[in-house]
Design an enzyme around this catalytic site. Sequence first.
Site, mmCIF file in Angstrom:
data_model
loop_
_atom_site.group_PDB
_atom_site.id
_atom_site.type_symbol
_atom_site.label_atom_id
_atom_site.label_comp_id
_atom_site.label_asym_id
_atom_site.label_seq_id
_atom_site.Cartn_x
_atom_site.Cartn_y
_atom_site.Cartn_z
ATOM 1 N N HIS A 186 -3.849 8.580 9.736
ATOM 2 C CA HIS A 186 -3.058 7.499 9.618
ATOM 3 C C HIS A 186 -1.665 8.020 10.013
ATOM 4 C CE1 HIS A 186 -1.317 8.089 5.719
ATOM 5 N NE2 HIS A 186 -2.815 8.134 5.160
ATOM 6 N N GLU A 228 -2.346 2.134 7.343
ATOM 7 C CA GLU A 228 -3.275 2.547 6.282
ATOM 8 C C GLU A 228 -2.489 2.379 4.888
ATOM 9 O OE1 GLU A 228 -5.435 5.009 3.258
ATOM 10 O OE2 GLU A 228 -3.266 5.115 3.844
ATOM 11 N N GLU A 244 -8.872 11.205 5.705
ATOM 12 C CA GLU A 244 -8.574 11.658 4.582
ATOM 13 C C GLU A 244 -9.372 11.163 3.205
ATOM 14 O OE1 GLU A 244 -4.700 10.086 3.194
ATOM 15 O OE2 GLU A 244 -5.420 8.325 3.778
ATOM 16 N N ASP A 265 -0.175 13.702 3.055
ATOM 17 C CA ASP A 265 -0.940 12.445 3.089
ATOM 18 C C ASP A 265 -0.354 11.280 4.191
ATOM 19 O OD1 ASP A 265 -2.055 9.854 2.536
ATOM 20 O OD2 ASP A 265 -0.663 9.243 1.048
ATOM 21 N N ASP A 317 1.446 6.483 9.314
ATOM 22 C CA ASP A 317 2.425 5.787 8.327
ATOM 23 C C ASP A 317 2.759 6.690 7.209
ATOM 24 O OD1 ASP A 317 -0.121 4.962 7.840
ATOM 25 O OD2 ASP A 317 0.898 3.107 6.777
HETATM 26 ZN ZN LIG Z 1 -3.238 8.618 3.306
#
Ligand SMILES: [Zn+2]
Length: 439
Positions: free
Chosen positions: A75, A141, A168, A107, A77
């Site tokens: 992702h 996400e 992830e 992340d 975002d």
């Molecule tokens: Zn994530």
Amino acid sequence: MEVAELLQQMIRNGCVNDGTEASGHERRSADILRQVLEGPGLDLEVHEPSPGRASIVARLDGRREDAPSLVLLGHTDVVPANAADWQHDPFGGELIDGEVWGRGAVDMLNLTASMAVAVRHLADDGFRPDGDLVFIGVADEEALGTYGAGWLTEHLADDVRADYLVTEAGGFPLAGANGMRLPVLTGEKGVFWCTLTVRGTPGHASQPLRTDNALVKAAEVVRRLAEHEPRADIHEAWRGFVEGLGLPEELADPLLDPDRISAFCAELPALGLARQAHACTHTTIAPTIMHGGTKLNVIPDRVQLELDIRSLPGWGRTEVEKMLADALGDLMSDVELEWHSTEEATTSKSDTPLWHALERVARQSYPDAQCVPFLTVGATDARFFRRMGTVAYGFGLFSERLTFEQYATMFHGIDERVDVASLGLSAQLWDGLARQSLG
Ligand SMILES: [Zn+2]
């Protein structure tokens, strides 16, 4: 472009998703990914279901129609960050002492960047995988995937469907008694979000005796929910994780015993482990928001209580509603239940060609490593693909520079950063994985 530089640029793009449709602006990072990926061998498509909410799909055609396909899903975002709390600018993407700092560093812009660079390198090498290799950089996400993976799997299912998928978040090295263990996220809990409306009867608050006060009733509803504990369920992913870690018996035994785990978690001094162990073995209820009352001198006739319920695999709406009825007892008839989300848990088996391929490739970096399954208590975009029948895991590779605890606190936390060595390990992982046979 190399992984660290791409990661820095994506951090600086600040694709902050606050849950509203107008946020995210993932178009910025989709554009950079397009620049990185453009060139011979890759078919690129960008989809933008709402202005700014762009996702990119890059496909490297396989040599055989019948060979299994693999999606690398990242992702673009990130969640918001409050700069005042950070040591360095969360959207500066600075490289300091061998670490890239910023929101999304773990992340999961780190993995998204390493996936894109690895796929471009494979295409540059003229590499042709057996089955199709697809990189997808998705928007949204961090909210519900409405403008990203949810949209793609609903509207372009045939384009993004795959036999295998990696996204992830796993692979954080855990040093155990019997060597290194790398958790592979094989499943995630279900998300049941609801509003309970508790009814009462309005009246003058100067005469509260024997009134039907919705707030007083709601307090009792909250108390019962907080006290309620459904029976523990030792799911195979949790069992595989605990057994794989090679923990001492005095720790492993209670963690695998449905009759003892609740009491064990209640007493365990390591609070982080206790919460995790409890959440991985129970369907949980967390009351999070309450709205009630209209005026200081009016007995409230209506209170709305919002609940975040996370369900174990095997729980559907029926089981969750039964749990609420068990918890509330005679008060169940005083509440109205409205569901906002009824997404069941999703899981993939661990003994698959993808599992073994990941373990083989990981051992090129960590020779004594062994993969262990793990059930995540959060949600990832893997769920959309598991529902289409894809075997989907959360995995990546990291150096041993940062501990698992450090990583864990950086997700949606402060001072998020990743070391450049970890970026290299991830890029090698995707390259090695693409070269494995999954057939
Ligand atoms: Zn994530």
